[in-house]
Design a protein around this motif. Structure first.
Motif, short mmCIF file in Angstrom:
data_model
loop_
_atom_site.label_atom_id
_atom_site.label_comp_id
_atom_site.label_asym_id
_atom_site.label_seq_id
_atom_site.Cartn_x
_atom_site.Cartn_y
_atom_site.Cartn_z
N GLY A 199 1.04 75.77 -30.76
CA GLY A 199 -0.35 75.67 -30.33
C GLY A 199 -1.35 76.01 -31.41
N LEU A 200 -2.62 75.94 -31.02
CA LEU A 200 -3.73 76.17 -31.94
C LEU A 200 -4.37 77.54 -31.77
N PHE A 201 -3.74 78.40 -30.99
CA PHE A 201 -4.18 79.79 -30.84
C PHE A 201 -5.65 79.87 -30.40
N THR A 202 -6.00 79.10 -29.40
CA THR A 202 -7.34 79.15 -28.82
C THR A 202 -7.31 80.01 -27.56
N PRO A 203 -8.47 80.40 -27.03
CA PRO A 203 -8.48 81.18 -25.78
C PRO A 203 -7.73 80.51 -24.64
N LEU A 204 -7.75 79.20 -24.60
CA LEU A 204 -7.00 78.46 -23.59
C LEU A 204 -5.52 78.86 -23.60
N VAL A 225 11.77 84.73 -31.18
CA VAL A 225 10.64 83.86 -30.87
C VAL A 225 10.15 83.16 -32.13
N THR A 226 9.86 81.87 -32.00
CA THR A 226 9.25 81.08 -33.08
C THR A 226 7.84 80.71 -32.66
N MET A 227 6.86 81.07 -33.48
CA MET A 227 5.45 80.78 -33.21
C MET A 227 4.99 79.73 -34.21
N VAL A 228 4.56 78.57 -33.69
CA VAL A 228 4.18 77.45 -34.55
C VAL A 228 2.69 77.17 -34.38
N GLY A 229 1.95 77.15 -35.48
CA GLY A 229 0.54 76.79 -35.44
C GLY A 229 -0.35 77.90 -35.97
N LYS A 230 -1.63 77.58 -36.05
CA LYS A 230 -2.66 78.56 -36.45
C LYS A 230 -3.94 78.20 -35.72
N GLY A 231 -4.87 79.15 -35.66
CA GLY A 231 -6.14 78.90 -34.99
C GLY A 231 -6.96 80.17 -34.92
#
Length: 379
Positions: A199-204, A225-231
């Motif tokens: 994800g894009l790490f937005t409030p959503l 856990v694998t975390m993919v994305g930035k935001g």
């Protein structure tokens, strides 16, 4: 039907329009693409709203794309309908000018006003930016003969005149995700539970709560856990989870490689935010994770319950402790994990394939007359 897929959409960044094009072709329709991708993702557009002095750059980039689109549109064969791809708030205006007597189908997956509010760009909603976002939305909707949204909640949020032209089509997942699911490696029950978030790490997305959950899982050796994305909320999420050594952080993964990466995991995480927007969507990652054969864990909201039924695992939005408990139960009960994976994959095959999600769009477009005079008079 012959469709013209039109606009500055970017299938690599926003796969929704690619799913629609794939579905139309799978259903037997011809699709001709007139596409000049705008080299600016959603985060870039949001940044321009935060810094209005950068808007002339957007205008220049959009103008260049539009010039090429207009040239290519003249060479394209006549179509029965024009599909304006996701993030087409401006493209639909050009489409209306170029194809005055052809039905225009706008994929209105998100509203400009809703996105700006979710990302805290418009304050209380009464300022100049909020009015600008609503003006952008209203103008785009007026240009479309058919307005496509992804949930009943988004349909209800449309102005009355646009809702009358609206149709709901799920986001769905492309063939590459189902192929990745079919090629999933055989899970080793002795290894840690593998969980993935994209994800894009937005409030959503609610990564504030996800970071809290990762911190609470720091002592769980059987959950990786694998975390993919930035935001925008990335730094806070990563800081909260800093003490968990079993979290892998990937800034991003190429779209072509993402399905296989997700399919290597046992559980795909959805969204956990508590914003108004988070209550009205079913995120792309949920459809993709199910198609890839993962168990899906996401927030317990009305549209997600309606779309996923009993074939996903739900936790209250914003409840980090409930998310922790759910992941621990899946790590300790591999029979529950296997059952959840099977149910998610079966629902995806039955309801989320591209050819299925375009059915309501094809039916509505076939009934749509040539652009009515009222629409033409806008220009």
């Amino acid at each position: 039907m012959r469709w013209l897929a039109f606009g500055t959409y970017d299938v690599q960044r926003h796969p929704r329009v690619g799913v629609l094009i794939e579905g139309l072709r799978a259903a037997g329709d011809e699709v001709v693409e007139v596409n000049v991708p705008l080299a600016l993702d959603t985060a870039g557009r949001v940044a321009m709203l935060r810094q209005p002095w950068r808007l002339p750059k957007l205008a220049w980039m959009l103008g260049r794309c539009w010039t090429l689109l207009a040239v290519r549109a003249r060479r394209a064969p006549a179509a029965d309908a024009v599909l304006v791809g996701y993030l087409g708030h401006f493209d639909v205006r050009l489409a209306r000018r170029l194809f005055r007597r052809t039905p225009i189908v706008l994929d209105h997956l998100v509203s400009a006003a809703g996105t700006a509010h979710d990302r805290a760009l418009t304050g209380g909603g009464g300022g100049l930016k909020a009015k600008l976002m609503r003006w952008i939305d209203r103008g785009a909707l007026r240009c479309a003969d058919v307005v496509v949204v992804d949930t009943d909640e988004h349909l209800a949020a449309l102005p009355a005149d646009a809702a009358a032209r609206g149709v709901v089509a799920l986001v769905g997942a492309g063939a590459q995700w189902f192929a990745a699911g079919a090629a999933r490696p055989v899970a080793d029950p002795s290894r840690p539970l593998k969980v993935v978030f994209v994800g894009l790490f937005t409030p959503l997305h609610g990564t504030e709560y996800l970071g809290d959950a990762l911190a609470r899982l720091a002592g769980d050796a059987d959950i990786a856990v694998t975390m993919v994305g930035k935001g925008q909320d990335y730094a806070a999420c990563r800081a909260a989870a800093a003490d968990n050594p079993r979290v892998t952080w990937l800034d991003w993964v190429d779209a072509a490689d993402l399905p296989a990466l997700v399919a290597e995991h046992d559980v795909a995480l959805g969204i956990f935010g508590t914003t108004a927007k988070a209550q009205n969507v079913v995120p792309t990652k949920v459809f993709q994770g199910a198609a890839a054969g993962c168990a899906v864990v996401t927030s317990d909201t009305a549209p997600q319950r309606r779309t996923l039924g009993d074939d996903a695992l739900f936790v209250p939005a914003g409840d980090a402790e409930a998310l922790v408990a759910m992941l621990r139960s899946l790590a300790s009960d591999r029979a529950l994990l296997a059952s959840s994976q099977h149910k998610a994959a079966a629902r995806a095959a039955d309801r989320f394939a591209a050819a299925t999600v375009v059915e309501p769009i094809r039916a509505r477009a076939a009934q749509s007359p040539a652009t009515p005079p009222a629409m033409q008079q806008t220009y």
